[in-house]
Design an enzyme around this catalytic site. Sequence first.
Site, PDB file in Angstrom:
ATOM      1  N   LYS A  57       0.837  -1.212   0.000  1.00  0.00           N
ATOM      2  CA  LYS A  57       0.000   0.000   0.000  1.00  0.00           C
ATOM      3  C   LYS A  57       0.865   1.253   0.000  1.00  0.00           C
ATOM      4  O   LYS A  57       1.924   1.280   0.635  1.00  0.00           O
ATOM      5  CB  LYS A  57      -0.897   0.033   1.240  1.00  0.00           C
ATOM      6  CG  LYS A  57      -1.737   1.317   1.319  1.00  0.00           C
ATOM      7  CD  LYS A  57      -2.466   1.460   2.640  1.00  0.00           C
ATOM      8  CE  LYS A  57      -1.976   2.697   3.373  1.00  0.00           C
ATOM      9  NZ  LYS A  57      -2.798   3.033   4.549  1.00  0.00           N
ATOM     10  N   GLU A  86      -3.491   4.314  -3.432  1.00  0.00           N
ATOM     11  CA  GLU A  86      -4.387   5.108  -2.567  1.00  0.00           C
ATOM     12  C   GLU A  86      -4.186   6.610  -2.729  1.00  0.00           C
ATOM     13  O   GLU A  86      -3.337   7.210  -2.067  1.00  0.00           O
ATOM     14  CB  GLU A  86      -4.175   4.715  -1.094  1.00  0.00           C
ATOM     15  CG  GLU A  86      -5.082   5.495  -0.146  1.00  0.00           C
ATOM     16  CD  GLU A  86      -4.946   5.094   1.325  1.00  0.00           C
ATOM     17  OE1 GLU A  86      -4.105   4.233   1.641  1.00  0.00           O
ATOM     18  OE2 GLU A  86      -5.693   5.638   2.144  1.00  0.00           O
ATOM     19  N   LYS A 126      -7.641   2.297  -3.907  1.00  0.00           N
ATOM     20  CA  LYS A 126      -8.190   2.639  -2.584  1.00  0.00           C
ATOM     21  C   LYS A 126      -8.463   4.145  -2.538  1.00  0.00           C
ATOM     22  O   LYS A 126      -7.601   4.934  -2.149  1.00  0.00           O
ATOM     23  CB  LYS A 126      -7.209   2.221  -1.478  1.00  0.00           C
ATOM     24  CG  LYS A 126      -7.656   2.606  -0.076  1.00  0.00           C
ATOM     25  CD  LYS A 126      -6.877   1.875   0.995  1.00  0.00           C
ATOM     26  CE  LYS A 126      -7.232   2.381   2.373  1.00  0.00           C
ATOM     27  NZ  LYS A 126      -6.690   1.548   3.454  1.00  0.00           N
TER      28      LYS A 126
HETATM   29  P1  13P Z   1      -8.987   4.936   7.523  1.00  0.00           P
HETATM   30  O1  13P Z   1     -10.059   3.964   7.062  1.00  0.00           O
HETATM   31  O2  13P Z   1      -8.937   5.110   9.002  1.00  0.00           O
HETATM   32  O3  13P Z   1      -9.042   6.227   6.753  1.00  0.00           O
HETATM   33  O4  13P Z   1      -7.593   4.262   7.190  1.00  0.00           O
HETATM   34  C1  13P Z   1      -7.426   3.667   5.972  1.00  0.00           C
HETATM   35  C2  13P Z   1      -6.050   3.804   5.535  1.00  0.00           C
HETATM   36  O5  13P Z   1      -5.368   2.837   5.352  1.00  0.00           O
HETATM   37  C3  13P Z   1      -5.519   5.159   5.297  1.00  0.00           C
HETATM   38  O6  13P Z   1      -4.287   5.061   4.647  1.00  0.00           O
END
Ligand code: 13P
Length: 342
Positions: free
Chosen positions: A136, A177, A219
């Site tokens: 990630k 993400e 994401k």
């Molecule tokens: P949250 O769902 O708390 O936003 O965290 C997800 C995440 O991995 C943020 O990088």
Amino acid sequence: MSTDNLAKIAQQMVAPGKGILAADESSGTIQKRLDSINVESTEENRRAYRELLFTTEGIEEYISGVILFDETLRQSAANGTNFGALLASRGILPGIKVDKGAKDLAFAPGEKVTEGLDGLRERLAEYVSLGAKFTKWRAVITIGEGIPSAYCIDANAHGLARYAALSQEAGLVPIVEPEVLMDADNTIEVCEEVTNEALESVFHALHVHRVSLEGMILKPNMVISGKGCTTQAGVGEVAEATVRSLTRNVPAAVPGICFLSGGQSDAVATAHLNAMNAMGPHPWELSFSYGRALQAPALKGWGGDAANAPLAQRLFLHRCKCNGAARTGAYEDAMEGEVAAA
Ligand code: 13P
């Protein structure tokens, strides 16, 4: 690894009824979470808390993978089993956060760029040897007066694409993400506009960097009103705006989209996902990769006391179950009462 194998792992990550637990809080973030329950952020407390989550019976029915922080991938349960191996033995894929955090972007006041590309190829090779199956990288886009700039959006898209290509080269499925923050006072319309720009830029960069869309997971944030906005969009409006933005910007070749919760309360994050899936079918799986929205009740219920572990595990399993139901539009408000009755 072949792109076929990457695609298989990506499909496993968004298997029917399942989503991903984000338990990859960096040292600073886990300290904030533990501070909130007056527990000191020692290595042992962090380990004990993660063990509680990972050993909860029944989560494998709803959780396909867990994103870990570097320290956690190297830690073990009390019985000596390494966390990665423990998850794998339960049919849950271990993943790893590989970015080094969002830092101030030069000549762009109020904006961030995510670091961590230097030496990433070597770090990925080590994570493969430690059993990780996916990675990630989080990029942060801030809404404010005159921002985000195209410069910030493009710099972050470039970083995400370089990271994604390096991950796939190592045989790891990248979770890409780009998070548009929900902390400002903007309307949902502004969030939609910025999310569209961010996704457009990210998929252009992924194409340029030769990333296989079949072997990745997106994401994103949901399209939502800013926290400080006086008129908060309802569940139906959020679901429609989010699906519209994704439909316009995310190729159908991407197997799955796993939302972050971003500060939404746990039940609201579940209701939003549920509403989107009720609008389906969609070209991609719509799933969850929540941190706070999966963990908040469990963290509070635990409070740092081992005696509360069974309660915390019940609360955690319940959130997993609610979000599992939201994968098919089968979640109902009434489910929220079930855990209290347990
Ligand atoms: P949250 O769902 O708390 O936003 O965290 C997800 C995440 O991995 C943020 O990088």
